[in-house]
Design a protein around this motif. Structure first.
Motif, short mmCIF file in Angstrom:
data_model
loop_
_atom_site.label_atom_id
_atom_site.label_comp_id
_atom_site.label_asym_id
_atom_site.label_seq_id
_atom_site.Cartn_x
_atom_site.Cartn_y
_atom_site.Cartn_z
N GLY A 263 23.28 24.72 4.20
CA GLY A 263 22.40 25.64 3.21
C GLY A 263 23.02 25.96 1.91
O GLY A 263 22.47 25.75 0.62
N THR A 264 24.16 26.29 2.19
CA THR A 264 25.22 26.91 1.14
C THR A 264 25.39 25.83 0.00
O THR A 264 25.26 25.81 -1.04
N ASN A 265 25.69 24.61 0.81
CA ASN A 265 26.35 23.35 0.05
C ASN A 265 25.05 23.00 -0.67
O ASN A 265 25.22 22.54 -1.87
N ILE A 266 23.79 22.53 0.00
CA ILE A 266 22.51 22.25 -0.55
C ILE A 266 22.13 22.99 -1.68
O ILE A 266 21.78 22.68 -2.77
N GLY A 267 22.25 24.37 -1.40
CA GLY A 267 22.08 25.33 -2.49
C GLY A 267 22.76 25.20 -3.64
O GLY A 267 22.40 25.46 -4.86
N LEU A 268 23.99 24.96 -3.69
CA LEU A 268 25.02 24.88 -4.57
C LEU A 268 24.61 23.75 -5.52
O LEU A 268 24.74 24.03 -6.79
N PHE B 147 23.63 28.50 -10.41
CA PHE B 147 24.96 28.28 -9.47
C PHE B 147 25.30 29.29 -8.72
O PHE B 147 26.01 29.24 -7.77
N ILE B 148 24.84 30.69 -9.09
CA ILE B 148 24.99 31.86 -7.84
C ILE B 148 23.91 31.84 -7.01
O ILE B 148 23.96 32.10 -5.76
N ILE B 149 22.67 31.79 -7.42
CA ILE B 149 21.51 32.21 -6.71
C ILE B 149 21.26 30.87 -5.60
O ILE B 149 21.24 31.11 -4.56
N GLY B 150 21.76 29.76 -6.20
CA GLY B 150 21.31 28.64 -5.27
C GLY B 150 22.25 28.69 -3.67
O GLY B 150 21.49 28.51 -2.73
N PRO B 151 23.36 28.95 -3.86
CA PRO B 151 24.20 28.87 -2.50
C PRO B 151 23.58 30.14 -1.71
O PRO B 151 23.60 30.25 -0.43
N PHE B 152 23.25 31.39 -2.30
CA PHE B 152 22.72 32.39 -1.49
C PHE B 152 21.32 32.28 -0.95
O PHE B 152 21.22 32.32 0.17
N GLY C 239 18.83 28.13 5.31
CA GLY C 239 19.46 27.53 6.37
C GLY C 239 19.61 28.50 7.65
O GLY C 239 19.26 27.95 8.53
N GLU C 240 19.93 29.70 7.39
CA GLU C 240 20.05 30.59 8.66
C GLU C 240 18.53 30.97 9.03
O GLU C 240 18.47 30.95 10.18
N LEU C 241 17.48 30.91 8.18
CA LEU C 241 16.17 31.19 8.47
C LEU C 241 15.79 30.01 9.49
O LEU C 241 14.88 30.13 10.45
N LEU C 242 16.05 28.81 9.08
CA LEU C 242 15.64 27.67 9.76
C LEU C 242 16.53 27.59 11.15
O LEU C 242 15.70 27.18 12.07
N TYR C 243 17.70 28.23 11.14
CA TYR C 243 18.26 28.23 12.45
C TYR C 243 17.63 29.26 13.55
O TYR C 243 17.48 29.00 14.59
N ASP C 244 17.39 30.59 12.71
CA ASP C 244 16.77 31.66 13.69
C ASP C 244 15.98 32.38 12.86
O ASP C 244 16.32 33.27 12.11
N SER C 245 14.65 32.03 12.78
CA SER C 245 13.66 32.53 11.94
C SER C 245 13.29 33.98 12.17
O SER C 245 12.74 34.77 11.31
N LYS C 246 13.71 34.63 13.30
CA LYS C 246 13.44 36.00 13.56
C LYS C 246 14.67 36.87 12.95
O LYS C 246 14.38 38.06 12.96
N LYS D 90 23.33 38.25 5.70
CA LYS D 90 24.57 38.57 5.92
C LYS D 90 25.35 37.38 5.64
O LYS D 90 26.39 37.16 5.02
N ALA D 91 24.86 36.22 6.28
CA ALA D 91 25.43 34.82 5.95
C ALA D 91 25.18 34.64 4.50
O ALA D 91 26.21 34.17 3.71
N ALA D 92 24.30 34.64 3.96
CA ALA D 92 23.92 34.65 2.50
C ALA D 92 24.94 35.42 1.53
O ALA D 92 25.56 35.00 0.71
#
Length: 166
Positions: free
Chosen positions: A85-90, A102-107, A113-120, A127-129
Protein backbone atom coordinates in the motif's frame (compact mmCIF):
# COMPACT_ATOMS: atom_id res chain seq x y z
CA UNK A 1 31.53 28.29 -22.03
CA UNK A 2 32.91 27.75 -18.54
CA UNK A 3 30.48 30.30 -17.12
CA UNK A 4 27.57 28.52 -18.80
CA UNK A 5 28.57 25.18 -17.24
CA UNK A 6 29.04 26.92 -13.90
CA UNK A 7 25.59 28.53 -14.02
CA UNK A 8 23.88 25.33 -15.20
CA UNK A 9 25.64 23.35 -12.47
CA UNK A 10 24.54 25.82 -9.82
CA UNK A 11 20.95 25.73 -11.12
CA UNK A 12 21.01 21.93 -10.97
CA UNK A 13 22.22 22.03 -7.38
CA UNK A 14 19.56 24.55 -6.39
CA UNK A 15 16.79 22.54 -8.08
CA UNK A 16 18.10 19.37 -6.42
CA UNK A 17 17.43 20.81 -2.99
CA UNK A 18 13.78 21.20 -4.00
CA UNK A 19 13.92 17.71 -5.48
CA UNK A 20 14.95 16.24 -2.17
CA UNK A 21 11.39 16.86 -0.97
CA UNK A 22 9.54 16.30 -4.24
CA UNK A 23 9.80 12.71 -5.48
CA UNK A 24 9.04 13.92 -8.99
CA UNK A 25 12.50 15.53 -9.08
CA UNK A 26 15.34 13.13 -8.26
CA UNK A 27 17.29 15.43 -5.94
CA UNK A 28 20.65 13.67 -5.59
CA UNK A 29 20.74 12.76 -9.29
CA UNK A 30 20.21 16.37 -10.34
CA UNK A 31 22.75 17.44 -7.76
CA UNK A 32 25.33 15.01 -9.11
CA UNK A 33 24.71 16.31 -12.63
CA UNK A 34 25.46 19.78 -11.26
CA UNK A 35 28.81 18.52 -9.96
CA UNK A 36 29.50 16.83 -13.27
CA UNK A 37 28.83 20.07 -15.15
CA UNK A 38 31.44 21.79 -13.01
CA UNK A 39 34.04 19.30 -14.21
CA UNK A 40 33.11 20.00 -17.83
CA UNK A 41 34.70 23.43 -17.48
CA UNK A 42 38.23 23.94 -18.74
CA UNK A 43 39.25 25.55 -15.46
CA UNK A 44 38.48 22.61 -13.17
CA UNK A 45 40.46 19.42 -13.80
CA UNK A 46 38.47 16.20 -13.71
CA UNK A 47 38.56 14.43 -10.36
CA UNK A 48 37.25 10.94 -10.97
CA UNK A 49 37.45 10.03 -7.29
CA UNK A 50 35.00 12.75 -6.30
CA UNK A 51 32.72 11.98 -9.23
CA UNK A 52 32.86 8.23 -8.57
CA UNK A 53 32.21 8.44 -4.84
CA UNK A 54 29.41 10.97 -5.23
CA UNK A 55 27.90 8.88 -8.03
CA UNK A 56 27.89 5.78 -5.81
CA UNK A 57 26.26 7.75 -2.98
CA UNK A 58 23.69 9.14 -5.42
CA UNK A 59 22.71 5.72 -6.76
CA UNK A 60 22.58 4.23 -3.27
CA UNK A 61 20.33 7.01 -1.96
CA UNK A 62 18.10 6.88 -5.01
CA UNK A 63 17.39 3.23 -4.26
CA UNK A 64 16.92 3.91 -0.55
CA UNK A 65 14.40 6.64 -1.30
CA UNK A 66 11.88 3.99 -2.29
CA UNK A 67 12.84 1.41 0.33
CA UNK A 68 12.79 3.52 3.51
CA UNK A 69 9.04 4.35 3.57
CA UNK A 70 8.22 0.66 3.19
CA UNK A 71 10.69 -0.23 5.94
CA UNK A 72 9.09 2.42 8.15
CA UNK A 73 5.74 0.74 7.61
CA UNK A 74 7.21 -2.63 8.56
CA UNK A 75 9.00 -1.20 11.61
CA UNK A 76 5.74 0.18 12.96
CA UNK A 77 4.02 -3.19 12.72
CA UNK A 78 2.73 -3.09 9.18
CA UNK A 79 2.15 -6.21 7.13
CA UNK A 80 3.11 -6.87 3.54
CA UNK A 81 -0.27 -5.35 2.62
CA UNK A 82 0.81 -2.11 4.26
CA UNK A 83 4.16 -2.18 2.47
CA UNK A 84 2.48 -2.72 -0.88
CA UNK A 85 0.00 0.00 0.00
CA UNK A 86 2.88 2.36 0.77
CA UNK A 87 4.54 1.72 -2.58
CA UNK A 88 1.31 1.95 -4.56
CA UNK A 89 0.30 5.05 -2.59
CA UNK A 90 3.64 6.68 -3.38
CA UNK A 91 3.15 6.15 -7.10
CA UNK A 92 -0.47 7.32 -7.00
CA UNK A 93 0.49 10.27 -4.81
CA UNK A 94 3.15 11.38 -7.28
CA UNK A 95 0.77 11.11 -10.22
CA UNK A 96 -2.31 12.54 -8.48
CA UNK A 97 -2.91 16.23 -9.09
CA UNK A 98 -3.34 17.04 -5.40
CA UNK A 99 -1.09 19.15 -3.20
CA UNK A 100 1.34 17.09 -1.15
CA UNK A 101 0.18 13.90 -2.87
CA UNK A 102 3.68 12.49 -2.49
CA UNK A 103 3.22 12.66 1.30
CA UNK A 104 -0.46 11.79 1.51
CA UNK A 105 -0.24 8.90 -0.97
CA UNK A 106 2.08 6.57 0.98
CA UNK A 107 0.26 7.35 4.23
CA UNK A 108 -3.18 6.58 2.78
CA UNK A 109 -1.81 3.61 0.85
CA UNK A 110 -0.33 2.04 3.97
CA UNK A 111 -3.51 2.74 5.91
CA UNK A 112 -5.74 1.18 3.24
CA UNK A 113 -3.38 -1.75 2.78
CA UNK A 114 -3.51 -2.52 6.48
CA UNK A 115 -7.28 -2.20 6.48
CA UNK A 116 -7.41 -4.75 3.67
CA UNK A 117 -5.29 -7.05 5.81
CA UNK A 118 -7.35 -6.54 8.97
CA UNK A 119 -10.41 -4.33 8.58
CA UNK A 120 -11.18 -4.31 12.31
CA UNK A 121 -7.84 -3.02 13.57
CA UNK A 122 -7.82 0.69 12.72
CA UNK A 123 -5.20 1.44 15.36
CA UNK A 124 -2.68 -0.90 13.76
CA UNK A 125 -3.43 0.54 10.32
CA UNK A 126 -2.87 4.07 11.59
CA UNK A 127 0.38 3.05 13.28
CA UNK A 128 1.67 1.46 10.06
CA UNK A 129 0.67 4.55 8.06
CA UNK A 130 2.53 6.72 10.56
CA UNK A 131 5.60 4.55 10.03
CA UNK A 132 5.28 5.12 6.31
CA UNK A 133 5.11 8.88 6.83
CA UNK A 134 8.12 8.86 9.14
CA UNK A 135 10.03 6.75 6.62
CA UNK A 136 9.26 9.26 3.89
CA UNK A 137 10.38 12.16 6.08
CA UNK A 138 13.60 10.33 6.99
CA UNK A 139 14.43 9.62 3.35
CA UNK A 140 13.62 13.21 2.38
CA UNK A 141 15.92 14.50 5.11
CA UNK A 142 18.74 12.25 3.87
CA UNK A 143 18.22 13.50 0.32
CA UNK A 144 18.22 17.10 1.49
CA UNK A 145 21.40 16.57 3.50
CA UNK A 146 23.23 15.00 0.57
CA UNK A 147 22.10 17.77 -1.80
CA UNK A 148 23.33 20.43 0.62
CA UNK A 149 26.67 18.60 0.98
CA UNK A 150 26.99 18.43 -2.82
CA UNK A 151 26.22 22.15 -3.00
CA UNK A 152 28.95 22.80 -0.42
CA UNK A 153 31.36 20.65 -2.42
CA UNK A 154 30.45 22.55 -5.59
CA UNK A 155 31.04 25.90 -3.91
CA UNK A 156 34.33 24.73 -2.40
CA UNK A 157 35.60 23.62 -5.81
CA UNK A 158 34.44 26.86 -7.42
CA UNK A 159 36.23 28.80 -4.69
CA UNK A 160 39.39 26.76 -5.19
CA UNK A 161 39.44 27.49 -8.94
CA UNK A 162 37.91 30.98 -8.85
CA UNK A 163 40.88 32.63 -10.54
CA UNK A 164 40.67 30.24 -13.50
CA UNK A 165 36.87 30.41 -13.72
CA UNK A 166 36.38 34.16 -13.53
Amino acid sequence: MDILFLILGFICLFVSILGSFLPVLPGPIISWIGLLLLYFTNAVPANYWILGITFFITVFLSVLEYIIPAKGTKKFGGSSYGIWGTNIGLIVGILAPIPFGFIIGPFVGAFLGELLYDSKNHKRALKAATGSLLGFLASSFMMFLVCVIYLGLFLAIVWQYKSELF
